[in-house]
Design an enzyme around this catalytic site. Structure first.
Site, PDB file in Angstrom:
ATOM      1  CE1 TYR A   1      -3.840  -2.325   5.735  1.00 26.75           C
ATOM      2  CE2 TYR A   1      -3.529  -0.183   5.056  1.00 26.75           C
ATOM      3  CZ  TYR A   1      -3.619  -1.575   4.820  1.00 26.75           C
ATOM      4  OH  TYR A   1      -3.472  -1.760   3.429  1.00 26.75           O
TER       5      TYR A   1
ATOM      6  CB  THR B   1      -0.924   0.148   1.102  1.00 24.30           C
ATOM      7  OG1 THR B   1      -1.487   1.376   1.444  1.00 24.30           O
ATOM      8  CG2 THR B   1      -0.181  -0.401   2.610  1.00 24.30           C
ATOM      9  CG  ASP B   2      -1.116   5.038  -0.888  1.00 25.61           C
ATOM     10  OD1 ASP B   2      -1.711   4.272   0.063  1.00 25.61           O
ATOM     11  OD2 ASP B   2      -1.817   5.940  -1.586  1.00 25.61           O
ATOM     12  CD  GLU B   3      -3.250   3.843   4.488  1.00 27.04           C
ATOM     13  OE1 GLU B   3      -2.892   3.674   5.660  1.00 27.04           O
ATOM     14  OE2 GLU B   3      -4.647   4.070   3.962  1.00 27.04           O
TER      15      GLU B   3
ATOM     16  CE  LYS C   1      -0.543  -4.513   3.227  1.00 31.86           C
ATOM     17  NZ  LYS C   1      -1.012  -5.750   2.634  1.00 31.86           N
TER      18      LYS C   1
HETATM   19  P1  NAD Z   1     -10.380  -6.714   2.002  1.00 25.79           P
HETATM   20  O1  NAD Z   1     -10.565  -6.500   3.544  1.00 25.79           O
HETATM   21  O2  NAD Z   1     -11.492  -6.426   1.163  1.00 25.79           O
HETATM   22  O3  NAD Z   1      -9.942  -8.195   1.959  1.00 25.79           O
HETATM   23  C1  NAD Z   1      -8.972  -8.997   2.449  1.00 25.79           C
HETATM   24  C2  NAD Z   1      -9.268 -10.622   2.510  1.00 25.79           C
HETATM   25  O4  NAD Z   1      -8.181 -11.239   3.046  1.00 25.79           O
HETATM   26  C3  NAD Z   1     -10.581 -11.093   2.841  1.00 25.79           C
HETATM   27  O5  NAD Z   1     -11.204 -11.950   2.054  1.00 25.79           O
HETATM   28  C4  NAD Z   1     -10.089 -11.769   4.075  1.00 25.79           C
HETATM   29  O6  NAD Z   1     -10.972 -13.006   4.394  1.00 25.79           O
HETATM   30  C5  NAD Z   1      -8.781 -12.259   3.847  1.00 25.79           C
HETATM   31  N1  NAD Z   1      -7.907 -12.557   5.095  1.00 25.79           N
HETATM   32  C6  NAD Z   1      -7.713 -11.851   6.146  1.00 25.79           C
HETATM   33  N2  NAD Z   1      -6.903 -12.248   6.925  1.00 25.79           N
HETATM   34  C7  NAD Z   1      -6.519 -13.386   6.499  1.00 25.79           C
HETATM   35  C8  NAD Z   1      -5.474 -14.455   7.077  1.00 25.79           C
HETATM   36  N3  NAD Z   1      -4.872 -14.640   8.170  1.00 25.79           N
HETATM   37  N4  NAD Z   1      -5.568 -15.550   6.082  1.00 25.79           N
HETATM   38  C9  NAD Z   1      -6.188 -15.528   4.855  1.00 25.79           C
HETATM   39  N5  NAD Z   1      -6.918 -14.697   4.263  1.00 25.79           N
HETATM   40  C10 NAD Z   1      -7.206 -13.716   5.315  1.00 25.79           C
HETATM   41  O7  NAD Z   1      -9.112  -6.324   1.556  1.00 25.79           O
HETATM   42  P2  NAD Z   1      -8.629  -5.275   0.220  1.00 25.79           P
HETATM   43  O8  NAD Z   1      -9.385  -3.928   0.178  1.00 25.79           O
HETATM   44  O9  NAD Z   1      -9.171  -6.116  -1.040  1.00 25.79           O
HETATM   45  O10 NAD Z   1      -7.087  -5.258   0.159  1.00 25.79           O
HETATM   46  C11 NAD Z   1      -6.415  -6.299  -0.376  1.00 25.79           C
HETATM   47  C12 NAD Z   1      -5.044  -5.958  -0.325  1.00 25.79           C
HETATM   48  O11 NAD Z   1      -4.660  -5.051  -0.874  1.00 25.79           O
HETATM   49  C13 NAD Z   1      -4.605  -5.945   1.226  1.00 25.79           C
HETATM   50  O12 NAD Z   1      -3.288  -6.520   1.478  1.00 25.79           O
HETATM   51  C14 NAD Z   1      -4.508  -4.357   1.322  1.00 25.79           C
HETATM   52  O13 NAD Z   1      -3.284  -4.305   2.458  1.00 25.79           O
HETATM   53  C15 NAD Z   1      -4.098  -3.999  -0.162  1.00 25.79           C
HETATM   54  N6  NAD Z   1      -4.353  -2.731  -0.394  1.00 25.79           N
HETATM   55  C16 NAD Z   1      -5.776  -2.274  -0.285  1.00 25.79           C
HETATM   56  C17 NAD Z   1      -6.027  -1.071  -0.880  1.00 25.79           C
HETATM   57  C18 NAD Z   1      -7.495  -0.393  -0.810  1.00 25.79           C
HETATM   58  O14 NAD Z   1      -7.700   0.823  -1.078  1.00 25.79           O
HETATM   59  N7  NAD Z   1      -8.517  -1.507  -0.428  1.00 25.79           N
HETATM   60  C19 NAD Z   1      -5.239  -0.033  -1.374  1.00 25.79           C
HETATM   61  C20 NAD Z   1      -4.015  -0.510  -1.514  1.00 25.79           C
HETATM   62  C21 NAD Z   1      -3.407  -1.864  -1.052  1.00 25.79           C
HETATM   63  O1  DAU Z   2      -3.990   4.055   0.496  1.00 26.53           O
HETATM   64  C1  DAU Z   2      -4.270   2.759   0.489  1.00 26.53           C
HETATM   65  C2  DAU Z   2      -5.224   2.401   1.431  1.00 26.53           C
HETATM   66  O2  DAU Z   2      -6.532   2.965   1.365  1.00 26.53           O
HETATM   67  C3  DAU Z   2      -5.155   1.074   1.681  1.00 26.53           C
HETATM   68  O3  DAU Z   2      -3.809   0.439   2.141  1.00 26.53           O
HETATM   69  C4  DAU Z   2      -6.453   0.679   2.630  1.00 26.53           C
HETATM   70  O4  DAU Z   2      -6.328  -1.041   2.823  1.00 26.53           O
HETATM   71  C5  DAU Z   2      -7.618   1.017   2.450  1.00 26.53           C
HETATM   72  O5  DAU Z   2      -8.585   0.838   3.394  1.00 26.53           O
HETATM   73  C6  DAU Z   2      -7.304   2.523   2.320  1.00 26.53           C
HETATM   74  O6  DAU Z   2      -7.069   3.162   3.487  1.00 26.53           O
HETATM   75  P1  DAU Z   2      -7.902   4.540   4.023  1.00 26.53           P
HETATM   76  O7  DAU Z   2      -7.834   4.783   5.389  1.00 26.53           O
HETATM   77  O8  DAU Z   2      -7.407   5.873   3.061  1.00 26.53           O
HETATM   78  O9  DAU Z   2      -9.394   4.414   3.574  1.00 26.53           O
HETATM   79  P2  DAU Z   2     -10.724   4.668   3.991  1.00 26.53           P
HETATM   80  O10 DAU Z   2     -11.655   4.452   3.025  1.00 26.53           O
HETATM   81  O11 DAU Z   2     -11.092   4.035   5.381  1.00 26.53           O
HETATM   82  O12 DAU Z   2     -10.620   6.311   4.089  1.00 26.53           O
HETATM   83  C7  DAU Z   2     -10.552   7.220   3.249  1.00 26.53           C
HETATM   84  C8  DAU Z   2     -10.443   8.464   3.608  1.00 26.53           C
HETATM   85  O13 DAU Z   2     -11.679   9.019   4.065  1.00 26.53           O
HETATM   86  C9  DAU Z   2      -9.400   8.849   4.702  1.00 26.53           C
HETATM   87  O14 DAU Z   2      -8.650  10.001   4.395  1.00 26.53           O
HETATM   88  C10 DAU Z   2     -10.487   8.716   5.904  1.00 26.53           C
HETATM   89  C11 DAU Z   2     -11.671   9.423   5.317  1.00 26.53           C
HETATM   90  N1  DAU Z   2     -13.019   8.622   6.076  1.00 26.53           N
HETATM   91  C12 DAU Z   2     -13.185   7.474   5.919  1.00 26.53           C
HETATM   92  C13 DAU Z   2     -14.152   6.950   6.719  1.00 26.53           C
HETATM   93  C14 DAU Z   2     -14.450   5.322   6.673  1.00 26.53           C
HETATM   94  C15 DAU Z   2     -13.830   9.565   6.657  1.00 26.53           C
HETATM   95  O15 DAU Z   2     -13.853  10.706   6.639  1.00 26.53           O
HETATM   96  N2  DAU Z   2     -14.917   9.159   7.062  1.00 26.53           N
HETATM   97  C16 DAU Z   2     -15.131   7.712   7.348  1.00 26.53           C
HETATM   98  O16 DAU Z   2     -16.191   7.329   7.888  1.00 26.53           O
END
Ligand code: NAD
Ligand code: DAU
Length: 340
Positions: free
Chosen positions: A150, A126-128, A154
């Site tokens: 988180y 992730t970019d985080e 990561k």
């Molecule tokens: P998500 O929470 O929708 O899905 C995560 C999946 O992992 C689920 O199906 C869950 O059951 C499974 N899981 C969790 N713990 C596990 C374990 N111990 N063993 C096996 N399976 C397990 O997440 P997502 O948003 O699809 O993110 C997928 C990946 O991409 C993650 O690694 C996250 O850090 C990364 N990522 C997400 C975003 C975003 O914006 N959502 C952005 C950048 C990177």
């Molecule tokens: O940047 C990549 C990341 O993006 C991934 O690694 C994470 O898995 C993914 O969850 C996401 O993280 P964020 O914290 O950026 O996503 P989220 O949707 O929770 O929040 C997006 C922005 O909106 C953040 O600045 C927090 C804000 N927010 C979020 C929620 C849920 C609010 O203001 N109110 C809210 O209720």
């Protein structure tokens, strides 16, 4: 590559990757390995459930027995790791599972994979990990400054991938994705949460002033970038995968409301997330130089996504019950009570 283990393949981005790979590569066997936590959802895999090059295994990446069993049973040669605890707010409330899955789980996958003799290991990151970027754009060699449990968990996972590449010569690649949105996203993240709440005329809790910046990337572009890095990435390297589409949270919130025809009076400014990063922004030139291109325009992708949630309430309404409501109460009750 013949037999691919896709961990976390029942989640949001993992399932988009699996749906893509099953049809794009009929010659590969795609083994989805997922613990099915609250975020894992077999409905995300319904569109490919009849495919004959796809198998599902329930298992935990932090369990050596589970991982070894799947590696041996399916003669796995490639691992793509999406499995994670992925929600920042939950990492503030309950961090244990984040360390277990996102750091220790990655180590277990690497170590079992190495002993099994796998080829490529792709870690979805992730970019985080770069932390708050007040100005400019993060490059792959910038230092890690994670600020939430988180992002720190990561970063820990990523550092172990690096160590296995250098120490054991494992063939590893890493993708660092930005904020991803699209169909089948668990409705705790901003976009599906605000879209589905607004559809029911409920308040949208914007943290703080809403001037935080995120880089929005459509899920199909993210999934295809992982495929691209899997096939073309250089061993030992990491690649930024951004939408190159920076928006303030308040702006994306207003756009969602406009697409739904709902009033801005639903917006409630609530007390901020603890340790909230103000801005993420990445330089994606390294991946583009390798030949990767995004397909989706943001406006088109956003409209398509909002429409998907409108049409598919069968998918999200059943999620917004039970544990979800408990979480909603813990995260938002006091915040909404203190809203401006
Ligand atoms: P998500 O929470 O929708 O899905 C995560 C999946 O992992 C689920 O199906 C869950 O059951 C499974 N899981 C969790 N713990 C596990 C374990 N111990 N063993 C096996 N399976 C397990 O997440 P997502 O948003 O699809 O993110 C997928 C990946 O991409 C993650 O690694 C996250 O850090 C990364 N990522 C997400 C975003 C975003 O914006 N959502 C952005 C950048 C990177
Ligand atoms: O940047 C990549 C990341 O993006 C991934 O690694 C994470 O898995 C993914 O969850 C996401 O993280 P964020 O914290 O950026 O996503 P989220 O949707 O929770 O929040 C997006 C922005 O909106 C953040 O600045 C927090 C804000 N927010 C979020 C929620 C849920 C609010 O203001 N109110 C809210 O209720």
């Amino acid at each position: 590559m013949k037999n691919l283990l896709v961990t976390g393949g029942a989640g949001f981005i993992g399932s988009a990757f699996v749906r893509h790979m099953v049809s794009a590569y009929p010659q590969y066997r795609i083994v989805v390995f997922d613990k099915l936590t609250y975020a894992g959802n077999m409905d995300n895999l319904l569109p490919i459930k009849e495919a004959d090059n796809y198998v599902f295994v329930q298992g935990d990446i932090a369990s050596r027995d589970d991982v070894r069993g799947a590696l041996q049973a399916y003669d796995i040669d490639t691992i793509i790791n999406f499995a994670a605890e992925s929600h920042v707010d939950r990492s503030i409330l309950d961090p244990d599972a984040f360390m277990r899955t996102n750091s220790h789980g990655v180590f277990v996958l690497l170590d079992e994979g190495r002993q099994h003799g796998i080829g490529r290991f792709l870690q979805v990151s992730t970019d985080e990990v770069y932390g708050d970027v007040e100005e400019g754009f993060s490059k792959e060699d910038d230092r890690f400054l994670p600020n939430s449990p988180y992002s720190a968990s990561k970063a820990g996972g990523e550092l172990m991938v690096r160590a296995f590449h250098i120490t054991h010569g494992m063939d590893t690649v890493i993708t660092r994705g930005s904020n991803t949105f699209g169909p089948y996203q668990y409705p705790e993240k901003l976009l599906p949460f605000f879209t589905t709440e607004a559809m029911d005329d409920r308040p949208l809790p914007v943290y703080g002033d809403g001037m935080q910046v995120r880089d929005w990337l459509y899920v199909d572009d993210h999934a295809k970038a992982v495929d691209f890095v899997l096939h073309h990435g250089q061993s030992g390297e990491a690649y930024n995968v951004g939408g190159e589409n920076l928006l303030h949270n308040i702006d994306i919130t207003r756009r969602i409301l406009a697409l739904l025809g709902k009033p801005e009076t639903l917006i409630k400014h609530v007390p901020d997330r603890e340790g909230h990063d103000r801005r993420y922004a990445m330089d994606c030139s390294k991946l583009k130089a390798l030949g990767w291109k995004r397909k989706w325009e943001f406006e088109q992708a956003l409209a398509h996504t909002v429409q998907w949630y409108k049409k598919n309430d069968w998918w999200w309404r059943k999620i917004k019950t039970g544990e979800y409501l408990e979480y909603y109460k813990r995260q938002y009750a006091a915040r909404l009570a203190a809203a401006d």
